[in-house]
Design a protein around this motif. Sequence first.
Motif, PDB file in Angstrom:
ATOM      1  N   GLY A   1       0.804  -1.216   0.000  1.00 47.74           N
ATOM      2  CA  GLY A   1       0.000   0.000   0.000  1.00 47.74           C
ATOM      3  C   GLY A   1       0.836   1.264   0.000  1.00 47.74           C
ATOM      4  N   ASP A   2       0.191   2.337  -0.386  1.00 46.82           N
ATOM      5  CA  ASP A   2       0.813   3.654  -0.339  1.00 46.82           C
ATOM      6  C   ASP A   2       1.052   4.028   1.121  1.00 46.82           C
ATOM      7  N   LEU A   3       2.192   4.594   1.416  1.00 48.68           N
ATOM      8  CA  LEU A   3       2.603   5.014   2.759  1.00 48.68           C
ATOM      9  C   LEU A   3       2.772   3.839   3.732  1.00 48.68           C
ATOM     10  N   GLU A   4       2.960   2.666   3.171  1.00 51.11           N
ATOM     11  CA  GLU A   4       3.265   1.476   3.981  1.00 51.11           C
ATOM     12  C   GLU A   4       4.668   1.655   4.589  1.00 51.11           C
ATOM     13  N   PRO A   5       4.864   1.313   5.865  1.00 49.42           N
ATOM     14  CA  PRO A   5       6.216   1.387   6.420  1.00 49.42           C
ATOM     15  C   PRO A   5       7.171   0.500   5.615  1.00 49.42           C
ATOM     16  N   PHE A   6       8.271   1.079   5.172  1.00 47.41           N
ATOM     17  CA  PHE A   6       9.193   0.381   4.280  1.00 47.41           C
ATOM     18  C   PHE A   6       9.760  -0.885   4.923  1.00 47.41           C
ATOM     19  N   TYR A   7      10.064  -0.827   6.213  1.00 42.72           N
ATOM     20  CA  TYR A   7      10.671  -1.996   6.871  1.00 42.72           C
ATOM     21  C   TYR A   7       9.739  -3.205   6.865  1.00 42.72           C
ATOM     22  N   LYS A   8       8.431  -2.961   6.794  1.00 48.42           N
ATOM     23  CA  LYS A   8       7.472  -4.070   6.808  1.00 48.42           C
ATOM     24  C   LYS A   8       7.384  -4.792   5.463  1.00 48.42           C
ATOM     25  N   VAL A   9       7.771  -4.121   4.376  1.00 48.44           N
ATOM     26  CA  VAL A   9       7.620  -4.723   3.046  1.00 48.44           C
ATOM     27  C   VAL A   9       8.950  -5.019   2.366  1.00 48.44           C
ATOM     28  N   GLN A  10      10.035  -4.632   2.983  1.00 49.26           N
ATOM     29  CA  GLN A  10      11.357  -4.815   2.398  1.00 49.26           C
ATOM     30  C   GLN A  10      11.624  -6.278   2.029  1.00 49.26           C
ATOM     31  N   HIS A  11      11.269  -7.205   2.906  1.00 52.93           N
ATOM     32  CA  HIS A  11      11.490  -8.627   2.637  1.00 52.93           C
ATOM     33  C   HIS A  11      10.666  -9.102   1.435  1.00 52.93           C
ATOM     34  N   LEU A  12       9.455  -8.591   1.303  1.00 54.46           N
ATOM     35  CA  LEU A  12       8.578  -8.949   0.190  1.00 54.46           C
ATOM     36  C   LEU A  12       9.161  -8.468  -1.135  1.00 54.46           C
ATOM     37  N   LEU A  13       9.700  -7.265  -1.125  1.00 59.16           N
ATOM     38  CA  LEU A  13      10.312  -6.708  -2.331  1.00 59.16           C
ATOM     39  C   LEU A  13      11.501  -7.552  -2.773  1.00 59.16           C
ATOM     40  N   ARG A  14      12.347  -7.889  -1.816  1.00 58.90           N
ATOM     41  CA  ARG A  14      13.524  -8.719  -2.124  1.00 58.90           C
ATOM     42  C   ARG A  14      13.121 -10.090  -2.656  1.00 58.90           C
ATOM     43  N   ALA A  15      12.146 -10.721  -2.001  1.00 61.30           N
ATOM     44  CA  ALA A  15      11.722 -12.065  -2.385  1.00 61.30           C
ATOM     45  C   ALA A  15      11.159 -12.120  -3.802  1.00 61.30           C
ATOM     46  N   HIS A  16      10.579 -11.016  -4.247  1.00 62.83           N
ATOM     47  CA  HIS A  16       9.962 -10.986  -5.578  1.00 62.83           C
ATOM     48  C   HIS A  16      10.771 -10.182  -6.588  1.00 62.83           C
ATOM     49  N   GLY A  17      11.954  -9.763  -6.204  1.00 60.24           N
ATOM     50  CA  GLY A  17      12.832  -9.061  -7.135  1.00 60.24           C
ATOM     51  C   GLY A  17      12.355  -7.677  -7.547  1.00 60.24           C
ATOM     52  N   VAL A  18      11.575  -7.023  -6.679  1.00 59.88           N
ATOM     53  CA  VAL A  18      11.106  -5.668  -6.968  1.00 59.88           C
ATOM     54  C   VAL A  18      12.176  -4.690  -6.488  1.00 59.88           C
ATOM     55  N   ALA A  19      12.667  -3.875  -7.392  1.00 53.87           N
ATOM     56  CA  ALA A  19      13.720  -2.914  -7.053  1.00 53.87           C
ATOM     57  C   ALA A  19      13.131  -1.739  -6.272  1.00 53.87           C
ATOM     58  N   SER A  20      13.920  -1.237  -5.341  1.00 53.87           N
ATOM     59  CA  SER A  20      13.533  -0.013  -4.639  1.00 53.87           C
ATOM     60  C   SER A  20      14.689   0.968  -4.736  1.00 53.87           C
ATOM     61  N   PHE A  21      14.343   2.229  -4.866  1.00 49.53           N
ATOM     62  CA  PHE A  21      15.331   3.288  -5.039  1.00 49.53           C
ATOM     63  C   PHE A  21      15.038   4.383  -4.037  1.00 49.53           C
ATOM     64  N   SER A  22      16.011   4.698  -3.195  1.00 50.87           N
ATOM     65  CA  SER A  22      15.823   5.772  -2.230  1.00 50.87           C
ATOM     66  C   SER A  22      15.559   7.082  -2.962  1.00 50.87           C
ATOM     67  N   SER A  23      14.688   7.893  -2.369  1.00 48.71           N
ATOM     68  CA  SER A  23      14.354   9.172  -2.991  1.00 48.71           C
ATOM     69  C   SER A  23      15.544  10.123  -2.914  1.00 48.71           C
ATOM     70  N   ASN A  24      15.605  11.017  -3.869  1.00 53.56           N
ATOM     71  CA  ASN A  24      16.677  12.004  -3.941  1.00 53.56           C
ATOM     72  C   ASN A  24      16.019  13.379  -4.005  1.00 53.56           C
ATOM     73  N   TYR A  25      15.790  13.981  -2.823  1.00 54.48           N
ATOM     74  CA  TYR A  25      15.039  15.219  -2.765  1.00 54.48           C
ATOM     75  C   TYR A  25      15.787  16.410  -3.350  1.00 54.48           C
ATOM     76  N   LEU A  26      17.107  16.395  -3.314  1.00 52.33           N
ATOM     77  CA  LEU A  26      17.849  17.476  -3.966  1.00 52.33           C
ATOM     78  C   LEU A  26      17.614  17.452  -5.471  1.00 52.33           C
ATOM     79  N   LEU A  27      17.690  16.273  -6.053  1.00 51.44           N
ATOM     80  CA  LEU A  27      17.434  16.138  -7.487  1.00 51.44           C
ATOM     81  C   LEU A  27      15.983  16.484  -7.801  1.00 51.44           C
ATOM     82  N   TYR A  28      15.047  15.972  -7.013  1.00 55.02           N
ATOM     83  CA  TYR A  28      13.620  16.233  -7.229  1.00 55.02           C
ATOM     84  C   TYR A  28      13.338  17.735  -7.158  1.00 55.02           C
ATOM     85  N   GLY A  29      13.923  18.410  -6.178  1.00 56.25           N
ATOM     86  CA  GLY A  29      13.743  19.854  -6.042  1.00 56.25           C
ATOM     87  C   GLY A  29      14.327  20.609  -7.217  1.00 56.25           C
ATOM     88  N   ASP A  30      15.490  20.179  -7.694  1.00 56.49           N
ATOM     89  CA  ASP A  30      16.121  20.821  -8.846  1.00 56.49           C
ATOM     90  C   ASP A  30      15.272  20.657 -10.097  1.00 56.49           C
TER      91      ASP A  30
END
Length: 98
Positions: A23-52
């Motif tokens: 779900g949206d706004l799901e705590p990341f630590y709760k779903v991290q294992h699920l992402l790894r198990a299914h090969g879903v990539a996650s990318f940390s946000s880059n707010y400096l780049l986003y702001g630019d």
Amino acid sequence: MVPSNNDGFVVARSKEAKLLGIGDLEPFYKVQHLLRAHGVASFSSNYLLYGDISHRIMTILREFSPNVEVYSIDVMFLDLHGLQEDWQDYGRKIRNTL
């Protein structure tokens, strides 16, 4: 999938992450294992780049209207009152410029 600042919460989900029931706004630590198990990539946000990027886009959009309202980092309203051009043509011109 993109977690929020400091990888706290899920703020953007890929189709694959949604299909896993993340779900949206799901705590990341709760779903991290699920992402790894299914090969879903996650990318940390880059707010400096986003702001630019946001600043650059908004600067360009100001060329299309003298009256603008910046609502947030990724929302801006353009007042197109009195526009003499065709709306679709003007929209295409904005898209092509961006």
